[in-house]
Design an enzyme around this catalytic site. Structure first.
Site, PDB file in Angstrom:
ATOM      1  CG  ASP A  30      43.178  34.391  39.530  1.00  0.00           C
ATOM      2  OD1 ASP A  30      43.334  35.353  38.752  1.00  0.00           O
ATOM      3  OD2 ASP A  30      42.681  33.300  39.190  1.00  0.00           O
ATOM      4  CG  HIS A  67      37.951  33.063  33.288  1.00  0.00           C
ATOM      5  ND1 HIS A  67      37.534  34.363  33.260  1.00  0.00           N
ATOM      6  CD2 HIS A  67      39.196  33.078  33.828  1.00  0.00           C
ATOM      7  CE1 HIS A  67      38.490  35.144  33.769  1.00  0.00           C
ATOM      8  NE2 HIS A  67      39.505  34.388  34.120  1.00  0.00           N
ATOM      9  CB  SER A  82      40.774  31.780  42.924  1.00  0.00           C
ATOM     10  OG  SER A  82      40.386  30.538  43.490  1.00  0.00           O
ATOM     11  CB  SER A 109      40.849  25.311  32.401  1.00  0.00           C
ATOM     12  OG  SER A 109      39.909  26.254  32.859  1.00  0.00           O
ATOM     13  CD  GLU A 152      39.383  41.201  33.860  1.00  0.00           C
ATOM     14  OE1 GLU A 152      40.008  40.436  34.633  1.00  0.00           O
ATOM     15  OE2 GLU A 152      38.405  40.840  33.189  1.00  0.00           O
ATOM     16  CB  ILE A 188      47.641  28.215  32.755  1.00  0.00           C
ATOM     17  CG1 ILE A 188      48.041  28.859  31.420  1.00  0.00           C
ATOM     18  CG2 ILE A 188      47.330  26.733  32.567  1.00  0.00           C
ATOM     19  CD1 ILE A 188      49.390  28.437  30.892  1.00  0.00           C
TER      20      ILE A 188
HETATM   21  O1  G3H Z   1      39.584  32.638  36.745  1.00  0.00           O
HETATM   22  C1  G3H Z   1      39.296  31.879  37.674  1.00  0.00           C
HETATM   23  C2  G3H Z   1      40.223  30.824  38.072  1.00  0.00           C
HETATM   24  O2  G3H Z   1      40.209  29.780  37.139  1.00  0.00           O
HETATM   25  C3  G3H Z   1      39.923  30.384  39.475  1.00  0.00           C
HETATM   26  O3  G3H Z   1      38.860  29.507  39.526  1.00  0.00           O
HETATM   27  O4  G3H Z   1      37.459  30.421  41.364  1.00  0.00           O
HETATM   28  O5  G3H Z   1      37.243  28.038  40.643  1.00  0.00           O
HETATM   29  O6  G3H Z   1      39.289  28.818  41.884  1.00  0.00           O
HETATM   30  P1  G3H Z   1      38.170  29.173  40.943  1.00  0.00           P
HETATM   31  P1  13P Z   2      41.597  29.315  32.352  1.00  0.00           P
HETATM   32  O1  13P Z   2      40.228  28.918  32.805  1.00  0.00           O
HETATM   33  O2  13P Z   2      41.634  29.512  30.870  1.00  0.00           O
HETATM   34  O3  13P Z   2      42.645  28.391  32.831  1.00  0.00           O
HETATM   35  O4  13P Z   2      41.910  30.761  32.988  1.00  0.00           O
HETATM   36  C1  13P Z   2      42.441  30.886  34.269  1.00  0.00           C
HETATM   37  C2  13P Z   2      42.436  32.274  34.759  1.00  0.00           C
HETATM   38  O5  13P Z   2      42.294  33.240  34.043  1.00  0.00           O
HETATM   39  C3  13P Z   2      42.651  32.482  36.196  1.00  0.00           C
HETATM   40  O6  13P Z   2      42.481  33.806  36.561  1.00  0.00           O
HETATM   41 ZN    ZN Z   3      41.075  34.886  35.381  1.00  0.00          ZN
END
Ligand code: G3H
Ligand code: 13P
Ligand code: ZN
Length: 312
Positions: A83, A181, A50, A260, A135, A258
């Site tokens: 991501d 999310h 990300s 979280s 998306e 995935i």
């Molecule tokens: O959808 C988001 C992902 O879980 C990435 O999360 O921006 O905290 O790295 P983050």
């Molecule tokens: P979760 O928070 O359900 O793990 O989703 C992760 C995600 O969509 C990353 O882009």
């Molecule tokens: Zn996501």
């Protein structure tokens, strides 16, 4: 094997009625835990980074960690994916910097702006041999510090998907069918239910086209209980039932995201470790079981949720 795009993975996943796991990576132990599981189970895997991960760990470190994993596991296809890219410039940076796949997430913008930005990223990416995920629809929850309330989330309108995919040229499409999310996806007492009718209608209008599910962690209750038992405070953390994800994987969904669940697995392990070893202070001691917890969780997803073991 060098890192690959998702094109072949998705073709095989669509035809085979399974999905490929896309796991977020932020450090070495996470990369190792995921790829040890995928390597041993001969599963294709997507490692995704990300904007926040790049800010935390640095682009170069992450690319080299993923390349090291691909060298260690030459028998499985590994893709490196951005991501939730939120701008052309971020996507370009990742395309120029060794990623094989990027997501441009312009889903919060008006429809025509989403198309225009996605199209721009697709043109640049395809010129450089990189594939693009886009998306349509808005998921609830927290992503990259942006929080969307459940009542502001919007299911994807199936009547838009054909026009969107044709005009943007994207290679896969993330849709909103009730996933969310973060670790608090639903209010306690509510019954999570994915909208399989929306998924079916999207795939009817886009036959053979790979669909992506974001926000697909199941928030395993054993991790939440362990976190709470060892000094944490996460009341009401609830995720997507795994049977529903399994069902989605047999349909047009080729990529399941995935993040979280990785965080929960590591946190539960580390909290327990410190409670049981209050005098330890060597990071190798507490990160080793945390890495193993990631590996075990990913192995379970590969076999019981994604169905992609043996598909490398
Ligand atoms: O959808 C988001 C992902 O879980 C990435 O999360 O921006 O905290 O790295 P983050
Ligand atoms: P979760 O928070 O359900 O793990 O989703 C992760 C995600 O969509 C990353 O882009
Ligand atoms: Zn996501």
């Amino acid at each position: 094997m060098p890192i690959v795009t998702t094109t072949e993975m998705f073709k095989k996943a669509y035809a085979g009625g399974y999905a490929v796991g896309a796991f977020n990576v932020n450090n070495m132990e996470i990369v190792q835990g995921i790829t040890e599981a995928a390597g041993e189970l001969k599963a294709p895997v997507i490692l995704q980074v990300s904007k926040g991960a790049r800010a935390y760990a640095n682009h170069n470190y992450l690319v080299h960690l993923v390349r090291a994993a691909a060298e260690n596991y030459p028998d499985i296809p590994i893709a490196l994916h951005l991501d939730h890219g939120d701008s052309f410039e971020l996507c370009k940076d990742c395309i120029d910097g060794g990623f094989t796949s990027v997501m441009i997430d312009a889903s919060s913008k008006p429809y025509e702006e989403n198309i225009a930005l996605t199209r721009r990223v697709v043109e640049y990416a395809h010129d450089h041999g990189v594939v693009v995920e886009a998306e349509l629809g808005t998921l609830a929850g927290v992503e990259d510090e942006v929080s969307v309330d459940a009542d502001k989330a919007m299911y994807t309108h199936p009547e838009e998907v054909e026009d969107f995919a044709t005009r943007t040229g994207c290679d896969s499409l993330a849709i909103a069918i009730g996933t969310s999310h973060g670790a608090y996806k639903f209010k306690p007492g509510t019954k999570p239910q994915l909208r399989f009718d929306v998924l079916e209608e999207c795939s009817r209008r886009l036959p053979g086209f790979p669909i992506v599910l974001h926000g697909a962690s199941s928030v395993p209750q054993q991790f939440v209980e362990q976190i709470n038992q060892y000094g944490g405070n996460m009341p009401g953390a609830i995720g997507i039932p795994e049977e529903q994800l399994r069902q989605a994987a047999t349909m047009a969904v080729c990529k399941i995201n995935i993040d979280s669940d990785i965080r929960l697995a590591m946190t539960a392990s580390i909290r327990k470790y410190f409670a049981e070893h209050p005098d330890h202070f060597d990071p190798r001691q507490y990160l080793k079981p945390a890495r193993q917890a990631v590996k075990d969780m990913v192995a379970h997803k590969i076999v019981d949720v994604l169905g992609c073991d043996g598909k490398a």
